[in-house]
Scaffold this motif. Structure first.
Motif: not given
Length: 241
Positions: A126-135, A150-162
């Motif tokens: 989703x290009x509209x989901x942007x990580x920002x410290x104010x979000x 913070x949840x482990x990436x194996x639970x959320x599925x987020x890539x290592x870069x994100x």
């Protein structure tokens, strides 16, 4: 020299001879190769063949630019509610993998060289989901409400870069006071000040009698009988009867 000039002038004065020579030397058009043009000639940018963008594309581009400057507005928009509802962005996501056992680590990144991979992570898809410290609302979806970690990436599925960007944004938000800290509970009923004999100044040596401990807090230490029996059993061959 004069004779050659006169000869050239006489030749030029006969136009019929010049036309006959040109007609004889002109190549036949049937012998030339025929080339078919498969593309139109060069056009200026003002005469491009692209059609004008529709109102829908213009609106999507404007929304993307608006969310880029203020990414926290996307979580309150109707588009987000229609797509995710009240759930987090990573709820229901499952990465494609071989076999029934998922890999121990997520992929390094979902976008390489401007190309996005198949089944990207919940943030890259989703290009509209942007990580920002104010979000803050987005960051809270990846933080456990019980432990504050913070949840482990194996639970959320987020890539290592994100995931690295997510951890950095959470730390920055906590430094700015946008996210709370999880402080462990400490029982302050005991005396932890410097007046306690164990942490205070060492008393001067005194005249000790036989069997008296140097420090008085050692007198109260009595080992359990079970521990003493266990030690005796281990070292029974070395104990003197």
């Amino acid at each position: 020299m004069a004779a050659s000039v006169q000869r050239i002038a006489s030749v030029l004065s006969r136009p019929s001879l010049i036309l006959h020579t040109v007609r004889r030397c002109k190549p036949c058009p049937q012998q030339l190769p025929v080339r078919l043009w498969t593309r139109p000639p060069f056009l200026l940018p003002s005469h491009s063949l692209c059609t004008a963008p529709s109102d829908k594309d213009v609106g999507a581009a404007e929304a993307l630019d608006r969310y880029k400057d203020r990414p926290w507005d996307y979580l309150e928009s109707e588009e987000y509610i229609e797509r995710y509802g009240t759930n987090s962005v990573w709820v229901g996501y499952r990465r494609n993998h071989k076999g029934g056992i998922p890999p121990q680590k997520t992929r390094k990144t979902c976008i390489r060289g401007g190309k996005i991979c198949g089944n990207p992570c919940p943030i890259c898809r989703d290009p509209n989901v942007i990580i920002h410290y104010q979000n803050v609302k987005l960051l809270q979806q990846f933080i456990s409400p019980h432990t504050g970690t913070v949840y482990d990436p194996t639970r959320t599925g987020v890539c290592m870069k994100q995931q690295k960007m997510l951890n950095k944004a959470v730390d920055t938000a906590r430094d700015h006071g946008l996210l709370p800290f999880q402080i462990p509970f400490m029982d302050l009923s005991e005396d932890y000040n410097n007046s306690h004999d164990a942490v205070g100044s060492t008393p001067p040596p005194s005249f000790l009698s036989c069997g008296e401990a140097w420090y008085k807090w050692y007198d109260n230490i009595t080992p359990r009988e079970a521990d003493v029996a266990k030690v005796k059993k281990i070292y029974k061959d070395y104990l003197k009867v």
